[in-house]
Every structure is written in structure tokens, then in C-alpha cells.
Write a protein that holds these residues in place. Structure first.
Motif, PDB file in Angstrom:
ATOM      1  N   THR A 166      34.042  -9.784   7.101  1.00  0.00           N
ATOM      2  CA  THR A 166      34.829  -9.466   5.900  1.00  0.00           C
ATOM      3  C   THR A 166      35.475  -8.095   6.012  1.00  0.00           C
ATOM      4  O   THR A 166      36.664  -7.927   5.723  1.00  0.00           O
ATOM      5  CB  THR A 166      33.952  -9.537   4.638  1.00  0.00           C
ATOM      6  N   ILE A 167      34.708  -7.091   6.448  1.00  0.00           N
ATOM      7  CA  ILE A 167      35.257  -5.733   6.535  1.00  0.00           C
ATOM      8  C   ILE A 167      36.254  -5.608   7.691  1.00  0.00           C
ATOM      9  O   ILE A 167      37.282  -4.918   7.574  1.00  0.00           O
ATOM     10  CB  ILE A 167      34.129  -4.668   6.650  1.00  0.00           C
ATOM     11  N   ILE A 168      35.989  -6.285   8.805  1.00  0.00           N
ATOM     12  CA  ILE A 168      36.931  -6.269   9.939  1.00  0.00           C
ATOM     13  C   ILE A 168      38.259  -6.895   9.516  1.00  0.00           C
ATOM     14  O   ILE A 168      39.342  -6.357   9.790  1.00  0.00           O
ATOM     15  CB  ILE A 168      36.337  -7.009  11.162  1.00  0.00           C
ATOM     16  N   SER A 169      38.167  -8.027   8.814  1.00  0.00           N
ATOM     17  CA  SER A 169      39.373  -8.696   8.311  1.00  0.00           C
ATOM     18  C   SER A 169      40.129  -7.795   7.336  1.00  0.00           C
ATOM     19  O   SER A 169      41.364  -7.748   7.342  1.00  0.00           O
ATOM     20  CB  SER A 169      38.984 -10.006   7.624  1.00  0.00           C
ATOM     21  N   GLY A 170      39.386  -7.071   6.504  1.00  0.00           N
ATOM     22  CA  GLY A 170      40.005  -6.164   5.533  1.00  0.00           C
ATOM     23  C   GLY A 170      40.830  -5.085   6.200  1.00  0.00           C
ATOM     24  O   GLY A 170      41.975  -4.820   5.810  1.00  0.00           O
ATOM     25  N   TYR A 171      40.247  -4.457   7.233  1.00  0.00           N
ATOM     26  CA  TYR A 171      40.987  -3.416   7.955  1.00  0.00           C
ATOM     27  C   TYR A 171      42.181  -3.999   8.711  1.00  0.00           C
ATOM     28  O   TYR A 171      43.243  -3.374   8.799  1.00  0.00           O
ATOM     29  CB  TYR A 171      40.060  -2.675   8.924  1.00  0.00           C
TER      30      TYR A 171
END
Length: 690
Positions: free
Chosen positions: A176-181
Motif C-alpha cells: 500500500t505504501i509503495i503504491s502510494g509513493y
């Protein structure tokens, strides 16, 4: 009564969407008074949600005397899932106000999804506070929902804080956080997190791949190669990303290799993959290959209702390759097929009308937009505003603009540009001030339009204020803004400021060089203009038609005939550009000023198009300057043939005849002027000090 068997039957009805059976079961339970059991009632509500019948679910919910947290969670989830997240949030707020139940992790997750869907960051933060108060930080699933909410609300900083606070991070947390960045464009941090992840899975790889693809980076293809080497199967998400990169970077050979992989893997039937293939071939100027794939797909499909993305890709391909007739034909085909057009289809259709300057066709597409219900869609609506503004119809553009519930920068920019082009500079300034007041992001195109308004009015002070604003918001080095500022300072006679700004910019494109060349020419610094022209060529930049207009105009102001001859000749011989009327006009002006009438007439005869009133009028003036009586009558005939009802032509002829002492001819022309009426005096606009 066996409650377990009843609940199993209810759930089965919902799962297989057996509406009639479920309804009969509900009636049976009412007759036996079984709805007092909240467990059964909750499952009946869930069944109606599975049927997508929210009215019946809400009615049953309202009739319940006792509701548990499961009841509330079911309804909140249902409204979010079925497209009414605002209702879900109101329902949650009502539960809190009634203090009927205390939220649990499932309800928090459900309401966080609703917050993310509508982008309600304020309420999301309030729920975060409640989660912290209730000490749910150790629930990884709930923390992942909180992380996802912040990302959907556009708050990457809050999302990162939540991620760092998760005690036990699972693959969903990392992905989720990788996709966000990646989506935010911070591919460096996305890659950094990906490298820290204990065991990246396919989703992790794909998230990073999408980030590189959106950045049009070669690293996307390198990542695809790494995935292949590690034995990770490239799926219907990874392959389109690879094809997108090939198309954006025009890597046709690599794109064909990916196409081979698609055929071997059996992904050709995937709509996403086929759309990406059509896009790739179109962007690589291989339109025939794109059309072949599209036609093959159509021949295999009896219906096109599930494949709008493929139609849109083909439409985009035609537009990118400037095949406007084929694009319009495809739009008609989509409409005839009964496929419901989306925002992309309609916005592409409107862009075609803008490119073709076709008002009639645009009105027809507008009617189609209204029928499809997209007139107030912020993307389509913004392009409609642009369409009417470009056609000078500010009234309709303004009417659409005010009706748009969400106005993006494209809508504002289009309307401001339309006002400036139409001469409504004061209103354009007012719109610009409104953008700033409403804290709407101002882009370089808005800046360019406002600076053009300043240039038109010679508003030096206002232009300086806009320059300061550019510095404040970080556009002082943007080439579009810089070129507009150079144009402003040049037209206001502040060429030194324009030169200083030009030298300050490290990377200059053709447009920027053209701006300073034109500016120097307008301010009597012809040799500097020619010097900039030669330096630009030496740096390997290709001049365009406007560059040549600027440098030839500079030669005209300085009387540099030989330089102008060489430059005009080089237009076609060295740069493959066909000289236009304005280029010939500069040269004819120069030759006329020098009294070289024979060469001027030869040049006019060689022109690939008919000379206009400007060229003949210019040459006529020089006949008076050099007392050339031989050409006057010839030019007079040409001018009257071109503009037989223009009084200014006759006034000019009369004055020239008088200056040459041809009084009879002058009197005859004056008589013609009296019969046509009096010429109205011109007006000028200047800026004065208070």
C-alpha cells in the motif's frame, strides 16, 4: 427453530442472488415473528445488500428495535460498496450521536473506506484519533485500512506516519505504501521501501513498475527483465506497464518483443493488454499495426459493450497520428454500436473538433455529451469550455464554466486564454485574481495568458507583479512563463529586463530563443537579434516559422538586405520550411525601402501564393518615398482589385498621387472616397503614470 439452518439458507440466497427465494424466506420469517432475532435480521440485511437492493436493506434496518455493531457495519459497508459513501458517513455519524454502539475494528475499516472514497480527510483524521483512543494500533488490518484512507485522501505524509507506527507490517502494508509513493511520483522513495521489504511479492513489483512506467523511465523495462529472470510471471498488470513504457519512449523493437510474450502467454484476449498494444503501436507511429489488432478484435467479438477501453485506445491512436477523419468515423461507429461512451471518449472527440476548428461538429459532440450525461463532468466540461473559448464564444464558455461543480485548472486556463484572445483583458485579470483568492493552483499556461494581456495593454506594472508572482510560486525558470515575460518586457520597451531574464535561464528551447530574437528586433537591436539567431543554430536548435519572422523583421528594421536574403533562402534549403506571406512581406519591405523595386517585383512573382493588401500597400508607400511613378498605377490596380470597398486603400492612393504631384489622379481618388464615406480615426492605448 434451527437458527443456524435459517442463516445458512439466507446467506446462500445472497451468494447465488436468488432474489425470489430470499424474499419468500423473509416473508416466512415475518409470519413466524423471527425478525426479533438480531442475528437473523443482520443476515437478511446482508442478503439484500448482496442483491444490491439498498432500499429493502434500509427499510429492514429502520424497523429493527435492537441493532448491534454488526448491523451498523453491514449498512455502512453496503452504502460505500454500492456507490453512496456520503450516506455511509452520515449513518456512522448518526450512530455516534445516538451512542447506541461502540465501533469495533470492522466498522472502523468500513467507515475509513467511505472516507477514502469521498476524500474526507478531516473525518478520517477524527476516526484515527478514535482508533488511537481505543488502542487499536496493534490491529494490522485496521491500520492498513487507515493507511489506505490517507493515501486516497492525498495525504502521503499522514500515510507514512501510520506506516511507520504499524507494529507488525504485512505484505499489504508494504504494498500500500509503495503504491502510494509510486502514484505520487516519488519513485525514489518507492524503490527505497521496496528494497527494505522482507519479501516483495508480485503486487510489490507491479506497484514499483507502475511508478517507473508513469515516469516514462527506462527502469520500467529493466524491472520487467528482472521479474522475468526471477521467475515471476508477468501478469495482465505488468505487461501493459511495459507496453506503456515502450510506447512513451518510442521503443518499437522492445514493444514487439513484449507483444511476442503476450502471444505466447495467451494475454491477447485481455482488454487491458490489447488496449496497451494498440497504444504502443500508435505512439510508435505504427498505426497500421494498431488498426490490424483492433480490426482483428472486432471480428472476433459480437458485442463491444465490454471493450470501451479498446475503442478508446484506437481513438487515441488516430488522434495522436492526426488521422482526424478516421477518428470521427470511429466515434460514429462507437455511437452506432450502442456502447455507452465515457469521459475519455467524449473528451477525445471534443479535442478532435478543437484541432479541426470545426464548430458544427463540436456542437454535435456537445449534444452527445449532454445525452450521455457528461456535460458537468469536470474533464469533459473543461474541454467544452476550451472549445467555445477557442471559437471566441465567451458567453457560452462562461455559462458552462459557472455550471461546472468542480472547475480544474484546464477550465480556468481555457476561459482566461479565450478572454485574452477576444480582447476581454480586464475580465481575464478578474478571473486570474479569483483563482488566487480561491487558492486554485495557477499553472504556466495561465501565467502565459495573463502576461499576454499585460503585453496587449502595455501594462508594465501589472506585468512586473505577475513576474514577482512567478518567482513566488516557482515558475521563474519555466520556459513558457519566461518566454511570455520576455515578450512582455520587449513590448513595454524594457528590453534590458528581457535580456537579463533570458541570460538567467539555463535551458532554453526554440520558443525561448524566438522570444528574445523578436524582442530585440522590436526594440531596434537588429544585430543582437541576428547574433542570437546564429548562436541558436550553432547550439543545434532548429528555428521555426516564428523564429524566421522575428529575425527577418529585425533585418527589416535595420535595413540589413544581404543578411535577410541569406536567411530567407536558408528557410527552405537548410530547414525545409516553406516561407509564408509574412516572411515575404519582410523581404519586400526591405527591398522597397532600399529602392530595389525590380528585385521586389521578381520576389512577388516567385511567391507560391497571391500577394495580399499588406504587401502591395507596403510597396506603394515606398513608391512615394523613391518617387517611382512607373509602378504606382500597376500597384493601384492590384490594391483596388483586392479591396474594392476599403476606404483606407483609396486614402492611401490619394496621398501617394499627391506626393508624386499627380493631382488629377489624386482628385479622382478623393472623389471616390467621398462616395464611399469618411474613414473613422484610429485609437491607441497607452499606460501613463499617476
Amino acid at each position: 427453530m434451527d437458527v443456524t439452518r435459517i442463516v445458512t439458507a439466507i446467506r446462500h440466497c445472497g451468494r447465488i442472488r436468488a432474489f425470489k427465494t430470499g424474499k419468500s424466506l423473509h416473508s416466512h420469517l415475518i409470519r413466524h415473528g423471527s425478525l426479533n432475532d438480531v442475528f437473523i435480521a443482520n443476515n437478511l440485511i446482508a442478503m439484500y445488500v448482496d442483491f444490491s437492493i439498498l432500499n429493502d436493506a434500509q427499510r429492514l434496518f429502520d424497523e429493527l428495535l435492537h441493532r448491534t455493531v454488526v448491523t451498523w457495519t453491514t449498512m455502512v459497508s453496503a452504502y460505500t460498496k454500492l456507490g453512496s459513501p456520503h450516506v455511509a458517513l452520515r449513518l456512522y455519524t448518526h450512530m455516534l450521536e445516538a451512542q447506541s454502539e461502540r465501533p469495533n475494528g470492522f466498522l472502523y475499516s468500513a467507515v475509513l473506506r467511505a472516507c477514502g472514497t469521498v476524500g474526507d480527510l478531516e473525518m478520517g483524521r477524527a476516526i484515527h484519533s478514535d482508533i488511537s483512543r481505543d488502542e487499536w494500533e496493534y490491529d494490522t488490518v485496521l491500520m492498513n485500512a487507515l493507511l489506505d484512507m490517507y493515501l486516497k485522501c492525498g495525504s502521503l505524509s499522514d500515510a507514512r506516519k501510520v506506516f511507520d507506527e504499524i507494529v507488525v507490517k504485512n505484505s499489504t502494508s508494504w504494498n500500500t505504501i509503495i503504491s502510494g509513493y509510486s502514484k505520487e511520483g516519488d519513485i525514489v522513495e518507492a524503490k527505497n521501501l521496496w528494497q527494505q521489504m522482507p519479501e516483495p511479492d508480485v503486487v510489490s513489483w507491479n506497484s514499483l513498475l507502475a511508478g517507473f512506467a508513469n515516469k516514462q523511465s527506462h527502469f520500467a523495462l529493466g524491472l520487467v527483465s528482472m521479474m522475468h529472470q526471477k521467475g515471476l510471471k508477468l501478469d495482465v498488470f505488468a505487461v501493459p506497464c511495459a507496453l506503456k513504457t515502450c510506447g512513451c519512449l518510442r521503443l518499437l523493437g522492445m514493444g514487439k518483443q513484449v507483444h511476442c510474450y503476450v502471444v505466447k502467454s495467451g494475454f491477447e484476449c485481455s482488454c487491458f493488454t490489447l488496449s496497451a498494444l494498440i497504444d504502443m503501436y500508435s505512439n510508435c507511429s505504427e498505426l497500421d499495426a494498431a488498426v490490424k489488432l483492433f480490426d482483428k478484435y472486432l471480428s472476433c467479438k459480437s458485442s463491444s459493450h465490454d471493450s470501451l477501453s479498446i475503442w478508446n485506445s484506437m481513438l487515441s491512436g488516430y488522434v495522436v497520428n492526426e488521422q482526424h477523419d478516421a477518428a470521427i468515423s470511429l466515434v460514429s461507429q462507437i455511437h452506432s454500436s450502442g456502447t455507452h461512451m465515457d469521459s475519455y471518449t467524449l473528451s477525445s472527440s471534443l479535442k478532435i473538433c478543437i484541432d479541426l476548428h470545426n464548430l458544427k461538429l463540436g456542437l454535435q459532440v456537445h449534444a452527445l455529451v449532454v445525452v450521455c450525461g457528461y456535460e458537468l463532468d469536470y474533464v469533459v466540461g473543461s474541454i467544452l469550455v476550451d472549445f467555445y473559448a477557442r471559437h471566441g464564444n465567451i458567453r457560452d464558455a462562461l455559462g458552462l464554466f459557472w455550471r461546472l461543480p468542480k472547475k480544474d485548472v484546464v477550465a480556468w486556463s481555457s476561459l482566461i486564454a479565450g478572454c485574452v484572445n477576444g480582447g476581454s483583458n480586464s475580465f481575464a485579470f478578474w478571473l486570474f485574481k479569483e483563482m488566487i483568492r480561491l487558492d486554485i493552483e495557477v499553472d504556466q499556461f495561465v501565467i502565459s495568458s495573463i502576461l499576454k494581456a499585460c503585453s496587449s495593454l502595455a501594462e508594465h506594472k501589472s506585468g512586473q507583479q505577475i513576474h514577482a508572482f512567478c518567482v513566488k510560486i516557482g515558475y521563474e525558470l519555466d520556459q513558457v512563463a519566461v518566454t511570455s515575460l520576455i515578450d512582455l518586457y520587449s513590448k513595454c520597451g524594457e528590453i534590458e529586463s528581457g535580456l537579463a531574464l533570458f541570460e538567467y535561464v539555463s535551458e532554453k528551447d526554440t520558443v525561448c530563443w524566438t522570444g528574445i530574437i523578436v524582442g530585440c528586433g522590436q526594440n531596434g537591436r537588429a544585430k543582437e537579434a541576428i547574433g542570437f539567431f546564429r548562436k541558436m543554430i550553432k547550439l543545434g536548435l532548429k528555428p521555426n516559422e516564428f523564429t524566421f519572422s522575428g529575425v527577418l523583421s529585425a533585418c527589416r528594421h535595420a535595413g540589413l538586405i544581404e543578411e535577410a536574403r541569406v536567411i530567407l533562402k536558408s528557410m527552405k534549403s537548410e530547414y525545409g520550411l516553406e516561407p509564408q506571406l509574412e516572411h515575404y512581406h519582410c523581404m519586400v519591405d526591405l527591398l522597397g525601402l532600399a529602392g530595389l523595386f525590380k528585385e521586389a517585383m521578381e520576389l512577388i512573382a516567385e511567391m507560391p501564393f497571391e500577394p495580399d493588401q499588406t504587401i502591395w500597400g507596403s510597396l506603394l508607400g515606398f513608391c512615394g518615398t523613391h518617387t517611382n511613378t512607373e509602378l504606382v498605377d500597376f500597384i493601384a490596380e492590384r490594391l483596388i482589385a483586392i479591396s474594392p470597398e476599403d476606404p483606407s486603400v483609396y486614402v492611401r492612393l490619394s496621398n501617394i498621387y499627391a506626393s508624386l504631384g499627380l493631382w488629377d489622379d489624386s482628385n479622382m481618388v478623393r472623389q471616390a472616397i467621398k462616395e464611399m464615406g469618411i474613414k473613422e480615426a484610429g485609437r491607441s492605448w497607452i499606460e501613463i503614470r499617476n
